[in-house]
Design a protein around this motif. Structure first.
Motif, PDB file in Angstrom:
ATOM      1  N   SER A  11       0.824  -1.209   0.000  1.00 59.01           N
ATOM      2  CA  SER A  11       0.000   0.000   0.000  1.00 59.01           C
ATOM      3  C   SER A  11       0.858   1.259   0.000  1.00 59.01           C
ATOM      4  O   SER A  11       0.597   2.212  -0.748  1.00 59.01           O
ATOM      5  CB  SER A  11      -0.936  -0.017   1.211  1.00 59.01           C
ATOM      6  OG  SER A  11      -1.704   1.158   1.276  1.00 59.01           O
ATOM      7  N   ILE A  12       1.899   1.272   0.845  1.00 58.19           N
ATOM      8  CA  ILE A  12       2.805   2.429   0.878  1.00 58.19           C
ATOM      9  C   ILE A  12       3.514   2.581  -0.467  1.00 58.19           C
ATOM     10  O   ILE A  12       3.689   3.703  -0.983  1.00 58.19           O
ATOM     11  CB  ILE A  12       3.818   2.265   2.029  1.00 58.19           C
ATOM     12  CG1 ILE A  12       3.093   2.256   3.382  1.00 58.19           C
ATOM     13  CG2 ILE A  12       4.847   3.377   1.998  1.00 58.19           C
ATOM     14  CD1 ILE A  12       3.993   1.952   4.564  1.00 58.19           C
ATOM     15  N   GLN A  13       3.929   1.461  -1.074  1.00 60.12           N
ATOM     16  CA  GLN A  13       4.585   1.519  -2.379  1.00 60.12           C
ATOM     17  C   GLN A  13       3.658   2.111  -3.439  1.00 60.12           C
ATOM     18  O   GLN A  13       4.077   2.959  -4.239  1.00 60.12           O
ATOM     19  CB  GLN A  13       5.021   0.115  -2.797  1.00 60.12           C
ATOM     20  CG  GLN A  13       5.654   0.045  -4.175  1.00 60.12           C
ATOM     21  CD  GLN A  13       5.754  -1.380  -4.684  1.00 60.12           C
ATOM     22  OE1 GLN A  13       5.156  -2.305  -4.114  1.00 60.12           O
ATOM     23  NE2 GLN A  13       6.502  -1.575  -5.766  1.00 60.12           N
ATOM     24  N   GLU A  14       2.407   1.694  -3.443  1.00 57.59           N
ATOM     25  CA  GLU A  14       1.464   2.175  -4.454  1.00 57.59           C
ATOM     26  C   GLU A  14       1.258   3.675  -4.356  1.00 57.59           C
ATOM     27  O   GLU A  14       1.324   4.398  -5.356  1.00 57.59           O
ATOM     28  CB  GLU A  14       0.129   1.446  -4.282  1.00 57.59           C
ATOM     29  CG  GLU A  14      -0.949   1.920  -5.232  1.00 57.59           C
ATOM     30  CD  GLU A  14      -2.283   1.240  -4.953  1.00 57.59           C
ATOM     31  OE1 GLU A  14      -3.278   1.603  -5.617  1.00 57.59           O
ATOM     32  OE2 GLU A  14      -2.337   0.355  -4.056  1.00 57.59           O
ATOM     33  N   TRP A  15       1.003   4.182  -3.148  1.00 59.24           N
ATOM     34  CA  TRP A  15       0.722   5.615  -3.008  1.00 59.24           C
ATOM     35  C   TRP A  15       1.975   6.453  -3.181  1.00 59.24           C
ATOM     36  O   TRP A  15       1.891   7.605  -3.637  1.00 59.24           O
ATOM     37  CB  TRP A  15       0.080   5.888  -1.650  1.00 59.24           C
ATOM     38  CG  TRP A  15      -1.145   5.065  -1.382  1.00 59.24           C
ATOM     39  CD1 TRP A  15      -1.383   4.274  -0.308  1.00 59.24           C
ATOM     40  CD2 TRP A  15      -2.297   4.950  -2.217  1.00 59.24           C
ATOM     41  NE1 TRP A  15      -2.606   3.663  -0.412  1.00 59.24           N
ATOM     42  CE2 TRP A  15      -3.191   4.067  -1.585  1.00 59.24           C
ATOM     43  CE3 TRP A  15      -2.658   5.499  -3.454  1.00 59.24           C
ATOM     44  CZ2 TRP A  15      -4.423   3.725  -2.131  1.00 59.24           C
ATOM     45  CZ3 TRP A  15      -3.886   5.157  -4.006  1.00 59.24           C
ATOM     46  CH2 TRP A  15      -4.745   4.282  -3.344  1.00 59.24           C
ATOM     47  N   THR A  16       3.141   5.896  -2.850  1.00 57.76           N
ATOM     48  CA  THR A  16       4.380   6.642  -3.068  1.00 57.76           C
ATOM     49  C   THR A  16       4.666   6.798  -4.558  1.00 57.76           C
ATOM     50  O   THR A  16       5.043   7.889  -5.029  1.00 57.76           O
ATOM     51  CB  THR A  16       5.549   5.926  -2.369  1.00 57.76           C
ATOM     52  OG1 THR A  16       5.271   5.820  -0.968  1.00 57.76           O
ATOM     53  CG2 THR A  16       6.843   6.688  -2.559  1.00 57.76           C
ATOM     54  N   ILE A  17       4.513   5.714  -5.329  1.00 58.54           N
ATOM     55  CA  ILE A  17       4.724   5.791  -6.775  1.00 58.54           C
ATOM     56  C   ILE A  17       3.718   6.735  -7.417  1.00 58.54           C
ATOM     57  O   ILE A  17       4.058   7.528  -8.314  1.00 58.54           O
ATOM     58  CB  ILE A  17       4.634   4.383  -7.387  1.00 58.54           C
ATOM     59  CG1 ILE A  17       5.798   3.513  -6.892  1.00 58.54           C
ATOM     60  CG2 ILE A  17       4.635   4.450  -8.909  1.00 58.54           C
ATOM     61  CD1 ILE A  17       5.718   2.074  -7.361  1.00 58.54           C
ATOM     62  N   GLN A  18       2.478   6.690  -6.965  1.00 59.08           N
ATOM     63  CA  GLN A  18       1.458   7.576  -7.521  1.00 59.08           C
ATOM     64  C   GLN A  18       1.830   9.036  -7.313  1.00 59.08           C
ATOM     65  O   GLN A  18       1.712   9.861  -8.229  1.00 59.08           O
ATOM     66  CB  GLN A  18       0.109   7.272  -6.884  1.00 59.08           C
ATOM     67  CG  GLN A  18      -1.015   8.178  -7.374  1.00 59.08           C
ATOM     68  CD  GLN A  18      -2.300   7.962  -6.603  1.00 59.08           C
ATOM     69  OE1 GLN A  18      -2.327   7.224  -5.615  1.00 59.08           O
ATOM     70  NE2 GLN A  18      -3.367   8.602  -7.043  1.00 59.08           N
ATOM     71  N   HIS A  19       2.279   9.382  -6.114  1.00 59.07           N
ATOM     72  CA  HIS A  19       2.642  10.778  -5.845  1.00 59.07           C
ATOM     73  C   HIS A  19       3.856  11.192  -6.658  1.00 59.07           C
ATOM     74  O   HIS A  19       3.915  12.322  -7.188  1.00 59.07           O
ATOM     75  CB  HIS A  19       2.919  10.958  -4.352  1.00 59.07           C
ATOM     76  CG  HIS A  19       3.268  12.360  -3.965  1.00 59.07           C
ATOM     77  ND1 HIS A  19       4.576  12.831  -3.974  1.00 59.07           N
ATOM     78  CD2 HIS A  19       2.494  13.413  -3.590  1.00 59.07           C
ATOM     79  CE1 HIS A  19       4.589  14.089  -3.600  1.00 59.07           C
ATOM     80  NE2 HIS A  19       3.341  14.474  -3.371  1.00 59.07           N
ATOM     81  N   ALA A  20       4.850  10.304  -6.800  1.00 66.78           N
ATOM     82  CA  ALA A  20       6.052  10.658  -7.560  1.00 66.78           C
ATOM     83  C   ALA A  20       5.747  10.841  -9.038  1.00 66.78           C
ATOM     84  O   ALA A  20       6.268  11.766  -9.683  1.00 66.78           O
ATOM     85  CB  ALA A  20       7.113   9.578  -7.357  1.00 66.78           C
ATOM     86  N   GLN A  21       4.914  10.003  -9.605  1.00 68.51           N
ATOM     87  CA  GLN A  21       4.575  10.130 -11.024  1.00 68.51           C
ATOM     88  C   GLN A  21       3.727  11.368 -11.302  1.00 68.51           C
ATOM     89  O   GLN A  21       3.790  11.936 -12.394  1.00 68.51           O
ATOM     90  CB  GLN A  21       3.849   8.872 -11.496  1.00 68.51           C
ATOM     91  CG  GLN A  21       4.734   7.634 -11.526  1.00 68.51           C
ATOM     92  CD  GLN A  21       3.993   6.390 -11.959  1.00 68.51           C
ATOM     93  OE1 GLN A  21       2.758   6.403 -12.105  1.00 68.51           O
ATOM     94  NE2 GLN A  21       4.721   5.299 -12.164  1.00 68.51           N
ATOM     95  N   GLU A  22       2.942  11.796 -10.332  1.00 64.90           N
ATOM     96  CA  GLU A  22       2.129  12.999 -10.518  1.00 64.90           C
ATOM     97  C   GLU A  22       2.939  14.274 -10.363  1.00 64.90           C
ATOM     98  O   GLU A  22       2.619  15.294 -10.981  1.00 64.90           O
ATOM     99  CB  GLU A  22       0.967  13.009  -9.523  1.00 64.90           C
ATOM    100  CG  GLU A  22      -0.086  11.942  -9.789  1.00 64.90           C
ATOM    101  CD  GLU A  22      -1.172  11.946  -8.717  1.00 64.90           C
ATOM    102  OE1 GLU A  22      -1.005  12.723  -7.741  1.00 64.90           O
ATOM    103  OE2 GLU A  22      -2.148  11.202  -8.844  1.00 64.90           O
ATOM    104  N   THR A  23       3.966  14.240  -9.544  1.00 62.97           N
ATOM    105  CA  THR A  23       4.699  15.461  -9.222  1.00 62.97           C
ATOM    106  C   THR A  23       6.055  15.560  -9.891  1.00 62.97           C
ATOM    107  O   THR A  23       6.552  16.665 -10.124  1.00 62.97           O
ATOM    108  CB  THR A  23       4.896  15.569  -7.698  1.00 62.97           C
ATOM    109  OG1 THR A  23       5.601  14.398  -7.232  1.00 62.97           O
ATOM    110  CG2 THR A  23       3.562  15.676  -6.993  1.00 62.97           C
ATOM    111  N   GLU A  24       6.696  14.429 -10.206  1.00 64.18           N
ATOM    112  CA  GLU A  24       8.066  14.512 -10.719  1.00 64.18           C
ATOM    113  C   GLU A  24       8.194  13.939 -12.128  1.00 64.18           C
ATOM    114  O   GLU A  24       8.503  14.669 -13.072  1.00 64.18           O
ATOM    115  CB  GLU A  24       9.020  13.769  -9.774  1.00 64.18           C
ATOM    116  CG  GLU A  24      10.475  13.886 -10.203  1.00 64.18           C
ATOM    117  CD  GLU A  24      11.420  13.290  -9.187  1.00 64.18           C
ATOM    118  OE1 GLU A  24      12.604  13.122  -9.501  1.00 64.18           O
ATOM    119  OE2 GLU A  24      10.949  12.987  -8.057  1.00 64.18           O
ATOM    120  N   HIS A  25       8.030  12.647 -12.292  1.00 66.44           N
ATOM    121  CA  HIS A  25       8.265  12.022 -13.589  1.00 66.44           C
ATOM    122  C   HIS A  25       7.294  10.872 -13.756  1.00 66.44           C
ATOM    123  O   HIS A  25       7.042  10.108 -12.817  1.00 66.44           O
ATOM    124  CB  HIS A  25       9.710  11.531 -13.704  1.00 66.44           C
ATOM    125  CG  HIS A  25      10.151  11.308 -15.119  1.00 66.44           C
ATOM    126  ND1 HIS A  25       9.806  10.184 -15.845  1.00 66.44           N
ATOM    127  CD2 HIS A  25      10.905  12.074 -15.968  1.00 66.44           C
ATOM    128  CE1 HIS A  25      10.327  10.251 -17.048  1.00 66.44           C
ATOM    129  NE2 HIS A  25      11.001  11.393 -17.159  1.00 66.44           N
TER     130      HIS A  25
END
Length: 689
Positions: free
Chosen positions: A226-240
């Motif tokens: 769950s932590i992995q999913e939401w972390t990747i989602q935030h990074a793809q929305e904000t960085e790359h």
């Protein structure tokens, strides 16, 4: 007429030494005519000789032919009245006044000095006076003023609360208490105590054989996904859009967080430095990758958080936190005694439920209500304090204890609380669920009887009160310091055979009250807490601390091995990072296998990477001092058929598998030539090893 008999020489010698004032401040004795030094020995009472022996401020001498006078020192002189009387004020509060010695029958009457004075003045004939008034103005510096002040301001003995014939008393809230002698059996039978010892549950015992398995009982793989999913989602929305983090990388990230708590360094950069760095941290993950994961770390869906936050202030991490608490409850069976208290996790992040407690070492933080086992310090249940809840109907203290103890009720356990939680109504609620309570009570509670509130007790004395299925004990530990202990598990209150004569309830409370405090001290010793601006990350740090402590307790109970906690944490971090290290090693080997070992026939063999170091260059090495010259970097042909100097866009996504930091990799690239052209430093290089 009554007068004081002064013929007792012992009394006269005693009174003559009472006046200890300075000679300058003593009122001067009024001038008297000289008398014979050897007065005739007769049975008559000589008022002047008595007058000379009385050093007190107020003197009344009586003789014939003189009137009542008052001198400049406010000394009352009554001379020459028909009766031979001499009266003076003694230092005693009550003077014994005898009948005149001429009477054959001597009857004693006890009067106060004021009553005796008023009696004498009432008998004075105004016709014998010169017309002057008698002024009763005693000197303020005299013993007389002290006497009057003592008589008028002496504290009256405090009245004890009115008890009936059966020694019962009703408190302000209507509770009927009965005072009991110390050492007698009280009129109620306590419930049967919990007999089993603390132990892991059957499910936890079957699944735990290593430190990592013990830790994953609390921070499960589902929580990590769950932590992995939401972390990747935030990074793809904000960085790359192509940013990715594998699950082993997240576990390695947690391993570095744990290792940082063992070795304290001034800043995050120093963990990867050559002088202060930790070899385990340097070999696990580059610093840039660690900072990228920390920057994007999230625990929930950011798009739906605002809707969930309307009903849940803890919405940013409530899903992960709820799973952690459930795992703590279902993995361990605590023993007989459970301690309930508060924990303040230090933090100054901006959130609506940040607390300030002046008595704590760190004044600001997020407060948690914690229930932990007394002996093992295992955290059984924990609740965050989110501020005032208008929907809560009952008292906060009772609500917290009942919620924390809900999974462990109906077993005969005992809960120890401090004076914030303890109350008689809470004792009745717990007793209805077959659970006893032992706790200190605040004396301002309405259920405390009035007779128990007195603070002027003799030191080391005990007073016992009983009511329906509960006992109240008042113990004077010091002068004007009384300790009140409420217990529903003691049917007999006994005192120790020592100087302090402590009751058994005090002794047991001192033993069981420190469970949460010791747990908090253990957590702080190797805490992973560090500075952060986001309160969900601060809660995540506290969750890792608690999970590591519980994992240590569970590992020792399941395997039977005794291990220091610091050694356990080092090995736990190694096991957490092991999967990431193995994956990194496998990628290195796969990369080496993709490189051609021999050139194709008909072509001249060319080295794809040619190292050219100048005299001023330094070899790039790892923390262990070895140079990774054997690691191969993809050639320009493998990168797309273009030379490295012309392919900065390709290099931006290029991964270099060296065990060095990004700065060292850039220095290595700059010192190389690729197909005869000097390499250019790329704008960004993402390094995985």
């Amino acid at each position: 007429m009554a007068f004081i008999d002064h013929r007792d020489e012992a009394l006269m010698s005693h009174t003559a030494t009472i006046d200890h004032r300075d000679e300058a401040t003593k009122p001067q004795r009024p001038l008297m005519p000289q008398r014979d030094e050897n007065p005739p020995r007769s049975g008559r009472f000589d008022p002047d000789s008595c007058y000379r022996q009385i050093p007190f401020t107020v003197r009344l001498g009586f003789d014939f032919g003189k009137s009542v006078l008052t001198n400049s020192n406010n000394v009352i002189i009554v001379d020459k009245i028909s009766l031979h009387i001499a009266y003076y004020f003694s230092a005693l509060k009550n003077s014994v006044v005898y009948e005149p010695p001429l009477q054959e029958k001597k009857m004693q009457t006890r009067l106060t000095t004021r009553q005796a004075m008023e009696m004498i003045l009432s008998e004075v004939n105004p016709c014998d006076s010169d017309g002057e008034d008698i002024e009763l103005q005693p000197d303020s510096d005299s013993e007389l003023s002290d006497l009057y002040s003592d008589e008028e301001t002496a504290p009256q003995p405090k009245k004890r609360a009115r008890l009936g014939t059966d020694l019962t008393e009703t408190a302000k809230d209507g509770t009927v208490w009965r005072e009991e002698p110390v050492g007698t059996r009280l009129p109620f039978t306590p419930i049967k105590a919990y007999a089993a010892d603390r132990e892991p549950t059957a499910k936890a015992r079957k699944s735990i054989s290593s430190r990592l398995q013990s830790f994953l009982c609390f921070i499960t793989l589902d929580m990590l996904h769950s932590i992995q999913e939401w972390t990747i989602q935030h990074a793809q929305e904000t960085e790359h859009v192509n940013w990715f983090m594998a699950l082993p990388e997240l576990m390695a990230f947690i391993a570095i967080v744990i290792l940082r708590g063992l070795t304290k360094v001034p800043s995050l950069r120093d963990c990867w430095s050559a002088n202060l760095g930790n070899p385990h941290i340097i070999g696990t993950m580059p610093r840039n990758l660690f900072q990228d994961i920390m920057r994007h770390l999230r625990f929930d869906d950011r798009s739906t958080r605002s809707d969930r936050a309307k009903n849940d202030k803890f919405a940013a991490i409530s899903s992960v936190w709820g799973s952690f608490v459930t795992n703590c409850i279902t993995s361990y069976n605590p023993g007989l005694h459970i301690t309930v208290d508060e924990q303040l996790f230090p933090s100054k992040t901006r959130c609506c439920f940040l607390q300030y407690i002046a008595t704590k070492p760190d004044k600001f933080g997020i407060k948690f209500w914690v229930a932990c086992d007394l002996k093992s310090k295992y955290i059984c249940n924990v609740l965050p304090y989110l501020g005032k809840d208008p929907s809560r109907g009952e008292r906060l203290s009772e609500n917290v204890v009942m919620r924390l103890m809900e999974p462990f009720l109906d077993k005969g356990r005992n809960v120890t609380t401090d004076n914030f939680f303890t109350s008689l109504s809470l004792a009745h609620k717990l007793l209805s669920r077959k659970t006893t309570i032992l706790g200190r009570v605040n004396k301002i509670r309405r259920e405390i009887p009035q007779s128990a509130r007195h603070t002027d007790r003799n030191e080391f004395t005990t007073q016992v009160f009983s009511t329906t299925a509960a006992t109240l004990m008042a113990y004077a530990a010091k002068w004007k310091k009384t300790v009140y202990i409420l217990s529903s598990m003691h049917s007999v209150i006994q005192t120790e055979n020592t100087t302090k004569r402590k009751p058994n309830t005090i002794t047991l409370y001192n033993t069981t009250k420190c469970g949460v405090d010791v747990m908090d001290q253990m957590v702080r010793e190797y805490t992973v807490r560090t500075g952060t601006r986001r309160w969900p990350v601060a809660v995540f740090y506290n969750m890792i601390d608690m999970a590591a402590l519980n994992a240590h307790v569970l590992y020792q109970a399941c395997t039977g091995r005794q291990e220091r906690r610091v050694d356990f944490l080092v090995e736990l971090a190694r096991e957490l990072a092991n999967s990431h290290m193995c994956a990194k090693k496998a990628r290195k080997e796969q990369l080496l296998r993709t490189q051609p070992s021999t050139p194709s026939p008909g072509k001249r063999a060319m080295c794809p990477v040619k190292h050219q170091f100048t005299a001023t260059d330094t070899h790039v090495v790892n923390a262990d001092g070895r140079y990774h010259g054997s690691a191969r970097i993809p050639t320009a042909k493998a990168a797309g058929g273009k030379t490295l100097a012309m392919a900065s866009a390709v290099l931006e996504e290029l991964r270099i598998y060296l065990g060095n930091s990004p700065e060292e990799n850039i220095a290595l690239i700059q010192s190389m030539e690729w197909n005869g052209e000097q390499a250019k430093t790329p704008e960004r290089i993402q390094v995985t090893g």
